[in-house]
Design a protein around this motif. Structure first.
Motif, PDB file in Angstrom:
ATOM      1  N   GLY A 150       0.794  -1.222   0.000  1.00 20.60           N
ATOM      2  CA  GLY A 150       0.000   0.000   0.000  1.00 20.60           C
ATOM      3  C   GLY A 150       0.825   1.270   0.000  1.00 20.60           C
ATOM      4  N   VAL A 151       1.908   1.288   0.763  1.00 19.37           N
ATOM      5  CA  VAL A 151       2.711   2.509   0.856  1.00 19.37           C
ATOM      6  C   VAL A 151       3.328   2.896  -0.495  1.00 19.37           C
ATOM      7  N   PRO A 152       3.909   1.960  -1.258  1.00 18.72           N
ATOM      8  CA  PRO A 152       4.403   2.349  -2.589  1.00 18.72           C
ATOM      9  C   PRO A 152       3.293   2.852  -3.498  1.00 18.72           C
ATOM     10  N   ALA A 153       2.114   2.245  -3.397  1.00 20.01           N
ATOM     11  CA  ALA A 153       0.993   2.704  -4.227  1.00 20.01           C
ATOM     12  C   ALA A 153       0.636   4.150  -3.893  1.00 20.01           C
ATOM     13  N   LEU A 154       0.653   4.487  -2.600  1.00 24.88           N
ATOM     14  CA  LEU A 154       0.379   5.861  -2.207  1.00 24.88           C
ATOM     15  C   LEU A 154       1.496   6.802  -2.641  1.00 24.88           C
ATOM     16  N   GLY A 155       2.740   6.321  -2.555  1.00 26.18           N
ATOM     17  CA  GLY A 155       3.849   7.132  -3.034  1.00 26.18           C
ATOM     18  C   GLY A 155       3.717   7.435  -4.516  1.00 26.18           C
TER      19      GLY A 155
END
Length: 216
Positions: free
Chosen positions: A197-202
């Motif tokens: 999820g964090v890379p997707a948000l980045g």
């Protein structure tokens, strides 16, 4: 001596790190879970030591339910679209559409992984499989995280922006605590969803902030 990086350059470096580092960690975690390696066995021991189902942990875990998290994002989508349209911004529709598409992609990514890995759940969940990665965690990360990305440019002061980020982090930590404490998921199930999820948000932040045209 090279000149110090500008704030925008630092933000881009941070965003790139948020995209790259979790994507490196995710395959390692997945491999350990799939073969029940030392990391997965340690994960099970940690879970056994901390699981204690109670009402509070159950309520916190519910913050990752689709019925709770997605409506929160929907309200922010409408707010961001209304604000951008009133400001007559070019491609005012792109931020809410991109965030909505990211939210819709969650089950398309998580469900096949659950089926492929087929990890059994903690003992309190019985004999079912399909717990890796955590769908509740992924839903919370994308819903609350995308909401924070959209609210960031609408927050006019640094303190307001810090509050938006802090609230997003608090909600996601609450969901993680609830899932692990109640025994709904192993800790690595939660960590794996964060790594996705964090890379997707980045990537979402980089897309919407490119050139400053969509966020200012």
């Amino acid at each position: 001596m090279s000149p110090p990086a500008s704030p925008s350059a630092r933000r881009r470096l941070i965003a790139l790190a948020l995209v790259a580092l979790p994507l490196i960690a995710f395959p390692l975690i997945t491999w350990q879970v799939a073969v029940r390696g030392p990391l997965a066995r340690a994960d099970e021991r940690v879970s056994g030591a901390v699981v204690d189902p109670d009402r509070v942990s159950g309520l916190l875990a519910d913050l990752g339910n689709i019925a709770v998290a997605v409506p929160v994002l929907a309200v922010v989508l409408l707010l961001a679209a209304r604000h951008a349209r009133r400001a007559r911004r070019d491609r005012w529709w792109l931020p809410p559409v991109a965030a909505a598409a990211l939210m819709a992609a969650v089950p398309a990514v998580i469900v096949p992984l659950k089926t492929l890995i087929a990890r059994p759940g903690p003992p309190v969940m019985g004999q079912e499989t399909g717990f890796f990665p955590s769908g509740h965690t992924a839903t919370a990360v994308i819903a609350y995280g995308a909401a924070a990305v959209l609210l960031w440019p609408l927050s006019r002061t640094p303190s307001a922006r810090r509050a938006v980020v802090a609230l997003c982090l608090l909600l996601n930590l609450a969901v993680a605590y609830g899932l692990v404490r109640h025994g709904y998921h192993w800790p690595l199930d939660v960590l794996a969803s964060w790594c996705l999820g964090v890379p997707a948000l980045g990537a979402l932040g980089l897309l919407l902030g490119r050139g400053g045209r969509l966020t200012h």
